[in-house]
Every structure is written in C-alpha cells, then in structure tokens.
Scaffold this motif. Sequence first.
Motif, mmCIF file in Angstrom:
data_model
loop_
_atom_site.group_PDB
_atom_site.id
_atom_site.type_symbol
_atom_site.label_atom_id
_atom_site.label_comp_id
_atom_site.label_asym_id
_atom_site.label_seq_id
_atom_site.Cartn_x
_atom_site.Cartn_y
_atom_site.Cartn_z
ATOM 1 N N ASN A 343 0.856 -1.191 0.000
ATOM 2 C CA ASN A 343 0.000 0.000 0.000
ATOM 3 C C ASN A 343 0.890 1.237 0.000
ATOM 4 O O ASN A 343 1.383 1.666 1.038
ATOM 5 N N ARG A 344 1.082 1.802 -1.174
ATOM 6 C CA ARG A 344 1.974 2.961 -1.343
ATOM 7 C C ARG A 344 1.307 4.248 -0.843
ATOM 8 O O ARG A 344 1.965 5.259 -0.641
ATOM 9 N N SER A 345 -0.010 4.184 -0.644
ATOM 10 C CA SER A 345 -0.769 5.414 -0.352
ATOM 11 C C SER A 345 -0.760 5.741 1.148
ATOM 12 O O SER A 345 -0.239 4.993 1.959
ATOM 13 N N GLU A 346 -1.382 6.856 1.479
ATOM 14 C CA GLU A 346 -1.423 7.329 2.872
ATOM 15 C C GLU A 346 -2.676 6.867 3.606
ATOM 16 O O GLU A 346 -2.871 7.218 4.772
ATOM 17 N N VAL A 347 -3.544 6.115 2.917
ATOM 18 C CA VAL A 347 -4.800 5.672 3.556
ATOM 19 C C VAL A 347 -4.922 4.146 3.465
ATOM 20 O O VAL A 347 -4.323 3.527 2.587
ATOM 21 N N PRO A 348 -5.704 3.524 4.373
ATOM 22 C CA PRO A 348 -5.877 2.067 4.294
ATOM 23 C C PRO A 348 -6.541 1.666 2.980
ATOM 24 O O PRO A 348 -7.323 2.439 2.416
ATOM 25 N N LYS A 349 -6.210 0.486 2.516
ATOM 26 C CA LYS A 349 -6.793 -0.003 1.249
ATOM 27 C C LYS A 349 -7.345 -1.406 1.446
ATOM 28 O O LYS A 349 -6.929 -2.124 2.356
ATOM 29 N N LYS A 350 -8.264 -1.769 0.562
ATOM 30 C CA LYS A 350 -8.754 -3.150 0.520
ATOM 31 C C LYS A 350 -8.175 -3.833 -0.715
ATOM 32 O O LYS A 350 -8.265 -3.299 -1.807
ATOM 33 N N ILE A 351 -7.571 -5.009 -0.488
ATOM 34 C CA ILE A 351 -7.097 -5.795 -1.633
ATOM 35 C C ILE A 351 -8.215 -6.747 -2.025
ATOM 36 O O ILE A 351 -8.812 -7.394 -1.155
ATOM 37 N N ASN A 352 -8.505 -6.810 -3.314
ATOM 38 C CA ASN A 352 -9.408 -7.845 -3.824
ATOM 39 C C ASN A 352 -8.828 -8.262 -5.173
ATOM 40 O O ASN A 352 -9.176 -7.712 -6.211
ATOM 41 N N PHE A 353 -7.913 -9.219 -5.129
ATOM 42 C CA PHE A 353 -7.064 -9.506 -6.284
ATOM 43 C C PHE A 353 -7.500 -10.795 -6.946
ATOM 44 O O PHE A 353 -7.451 -11.877 -6.352
ATOM 45 N N ASP A 354 -7.948 -10.658 -8.191
ATOM 46 C CA ASP A 354 -8.406 -11.817 -8.973
ATOM 47 C C ASP A 354 -7.206 -12.372 -9.754
ATOM 48 O O ASP A 354 -6.774 -11.807 -10.748
ATOM 49 N N TRP A 355 -6.675 -13.484 -9.263
ATOM 50 C CA TRP A 355 -5.458 -14.051 -9.863
ATOM 51 C C TRP A 355 -5.676 -14.342 -11.344
ATOM 52 O O TRP A 355 -4.793 -14.091 -12.166
ATOM 53 N N LYS A 356 -6.858 -14.899 -11.653
ATOM 54 C CA LYS A 356 -7.082 -15.356 -13.043
ATOM 55 C C LYS A 356 -7.040 -14.197 -14.039
ATOM 56 O O LYS A 356 -6.664 -14.365 -15.182
ATOM 57 N N LYS A 357 -7.411 -13.011 -13.539
ATOM 58 C CA LYS A 357 -7.373 -11.846 -14.440
ATOM 59 C C LYS A 357 -5.988 -11.186 -14.454
ATOM 60 O O LYS A 357 -5.788 -10.181 -15.141
ATOM 61 N N ASN A 358 -5.088 -11.726 -13.642
ATOM 62 C CA ASN A 358 -3.771 -11.093 -13.513
ATOM 63 C C ASN A 358 -2.620 -12.084 -13.689
ATOM 64 O O ASN A 358 -1.862 -12.339 -12.747
ATOM 65 N N PRO A 359 -2.467 -12.638 -14.877
ATOM 66 C CA PRO A 359 -1.317 -13.530 -15.090
ATOM 67 C C PRO A 359 -0.012 -12.749 -14.916
ATOM 68 O O PRO A 359 -0.009 -11.521 -15.032
ATOM 69 N N ILE A 360 1.066 -13.480 -14.622
ATOM 70 C CA ILE A 360 2.372 -12.822 -14.503
ATOM 71 C C ILE A 360 3.214 -13.208 -15.705
ATOM 72 O O ILE A 360 3.284 -14.382 -16.066
ATOM 73 N N LYS A 361 3.864 -12.223 -16.280
ATOM 74 C CA LYS A 361 4.759 -12.477 -17.411
ATOM 75 C C LYS A 361 6.074 -11.742 -17.148
ATOM 76 O O LYS A 361 6.085 -10.517 -17.045
ATOM 77 N N ASP A 362 7.137 -12.515 -17.001
ATOM 78 C CA ASP A 362 8.463 -11.910 -16.821
ATOM 79 C C ASP A 362 9.166 -11.934 -18.166
ATOM 80 O O ASP A 362 9.763 -12.940 -18.552
ATOM 81 N N THR A 363 9.077 -10.816 -18.891
ATOM 82 C CA THR A 363 9.603 -10.810 -20.266
ATOM 83 C C THR A 363 11.133 -10.779 -20.297
ATOM 84 O O THR A 363 11.737 -11.191 -21.276
#
Length: 410
Positions: A343-363
């Motif tokens: 959380n880079r910001s100055e306020v609390p955040k909620k994570i709701n991370f959908d793995w399937k929509k976020n593949p990882i690619k290390d080019t």
Amino acid sequence: MKKIIALFVLSISYFGFSQGNTHTQAGGKFEGLAMTPPMGWNSWNTFATNIDEKLVKETADIMVSSGMAAAGYNYIVLDDGWMTKERNANGDLVPDPVKFPSGMKALVEYVHSKGLKFGLYNCAGTQTCAGYPGTRGYEYQDARFYAKLEIDFLKYDWCNTKGITAVEAYTTMSNALKTAGRPIVFSLCEWGDNQPWEWGKPVGNLWRISGDIYPCFDCEFKHPENWSSWGFMKIAEMRKDIRKYSGPDHWNDFDMMEVGNEMNDTEDKAHFSIWCMMASPLVAGNDFRKMSKETLAILTNKELIAVNQDKLGIQGFKHSAEDGLEVWVKPLADGSWAVTFLNRSEVPKKINFDWKKNPIKDTDFGYEADFSKTVFKLKDLWKNKEAGTTKKNFVSDLASHDVITLRLTP
Ligand code: GLA
C-alpha cells in the motif's frame, strides 16, 4: 607453439598480473564469491565516521548471539572513517590508532573468530567522501594491504574522481585485488552514475544503482551541497530497466538498509520485503546494541530471506499498480513465485485480487504464471500462515505503507 604463447599472454592479461595502475583488460574479479546476495552489516547509516573497535566487536557479538548470523548475515563492513587523514611514509593506509587501539589486524581476527567475515571501505578518487586518503594511484599497494589484513569485502566509492573514468578505475582495482591474491568480494559504489550494470559483471560482485538511501518511505532528502538521498521506494523505482543485469555474483545493490532506524515497523517491513523481492544485498545499517525485538524479527524473517537468497537470483519487478495499491512479483527456483502487495498510499486499502485476471509475465527472464491454467497454494510469509489458493480472489485489508508478502507454490 604460437598458440601456447598467445594463450599465456591472454591469461596473464586476463588475470591482471600487470603492475601498472591503468587498465587495459576486462576486470578479473574473484568469481563465485556472491552466488546469492551478500548479507551483513555496515557502519555508515547509523554511525557515519564515529566508529571504533568496541562498536565492531559488540556488533559482531550480537550478530552471533541474536540469531542474525544464523539467519545468514555474515559480513561486518567498516565504512568511511577507519583511517588516519594521511598515509604513512611508505604510502600505506593507516587504520586510526585512536579508534582501533588494538590494530585492524586484531579486529579482523576477532571478527573471523566469531565465524564472520570482515570488510573495509575506500574510494576510487583522491580522497574518500569524508576526506580520508583515497586509493587513486595506490591501487596495487592498497590491495596488498587488504590482502595482508585478510579482509573479505571491499566497498569502493566514487567521490573526488574528477577526470577519472569509472570503468577504468574499477577495473584497475579489480585487477589489483586479483593480483594481491586474496578472494575479496568487490562492491562497486559509484551510485549508478556510469551504468555499472553494463560493464560491472567481470569487475565486481555487486554495484550500487543509486545515490544514498534515506530512512523514509518515499521521500527525497535534499542536502545543502546540492545532492539528494532517497527514501527506499524511490530507490526501488529509480532504475526500472536494469533487472536483467542482476544475477548470481553480479547484483544490483539497492544500498544498505535503514530497517530499525527512523521509520516505523510497518515501513521497515515494507522496506525489507522490497529488498528481498529485488534480490538486493541485505546489509543492515542499524545499531544492533539498541535493536528492538520487532526490528530483529523483521531482519531475520527466514521465509523472506529465502526469497532474497533464492538460487535463481532473479530481481523482482512491479507487476501492476492501481490507486496506490502495488503488486510486486519475483520468480523462484522451485517454480514458485513471491508476490508482495504494497500500500503505497497514505490511507488504508482493501485488496481484492483476482489471480485469473492477472497472469504474470516476466519478459526479461521468460517466466510466466497463468492462474487460469495452474492453481498455486498461498503462504503469507509475514504471518507464517497458509492463505488459501489462487482459485479464489485474494482479499485483505492493508494499512498505509504496509505489505503482505506471499509465496505461491504450484
Ligand atoms: C557515499 C556512499 C555511502 C557512504 C559514504 C561514506 O556517500 O554512497 O554509502 O559510503 O559515501 O562517506
């Protein structure tokens, strides 16, 4: 025969047996001394030039008794300020006899007797940044001095170098160390000014990529003399395109850590996570004699250290950022991934991370994780707790400047 002679000449120049002070060949660093990012302690961030043998001995003692050594920290490095202001009549460097009354050799022996390694600092210029004798013109003499002291690590800085070319200066010192014959980790500290990642691999085992760190999350601290020190997130982001240059025995160095100094424990946790994700050398810069149990727990988190020391040796990268919530990823040797939510910001955040929509690619290195094809188990490395799988969205609250680091195992 011609071939044999040519081979002989080639090996002489490769190993730097010439005694001149100018470089004509690629550096001949000692290979294999830093196959994982070096770990240790350096005096500068807390003590600047206020260093002495009592401090070093106490630090070495605590490194062992606190469990830091068992966690992997093994280099004790004295930064600027260990010498007298002048060389002696022979041109040798002189360890300050007031700060080190028993002599530097005895101190090195003490540190070695604890099962630890010892490092010193000098500078490619005519003087160090704090005004002590620099190595310019004394490279081979100083290398012999370090070999005789039996040190294991040399940090080599870049102040007072007007008119000097970085690649030449660092190559000359690398060759001088090789010639002196003692395997010494060579740590290039020229702040990334001359792109050491492009030429440093045969020369040294690690190189700084930025100006000095400052104990804050994301600030720029402007010094009156017209230079800046940087919060750890500024350094993390400063050189976006150089991760492909980092790897076993040739690391991008994000600078000594500020964990346990002026930030709070949440920010220290984030700082440590990011240094682990980036496969940076892990060099503590705090006062071990005043270390809180929270700081010790951060610095010795075994699972995070395993991410840093992973033998694939790949520097992580920022996968995505949305509304102040960042995701950093790093591929690991056994097919798993480290993932840090920050959380880079100055306020609390909620994570709701959908793995399937976020593949990882290390080019840069060719690694991929497609969560719609492969399910990964999650482990929270700060809580040391299983955290479900990538089948479901990862849902959590995250305080300002806080992190969650997960290990994803297929
Ligand atoms: C430079 C380096 C620092 C430290 C000081 C010592 O600023 O980047 O890490 O070694 O010099 O004077």
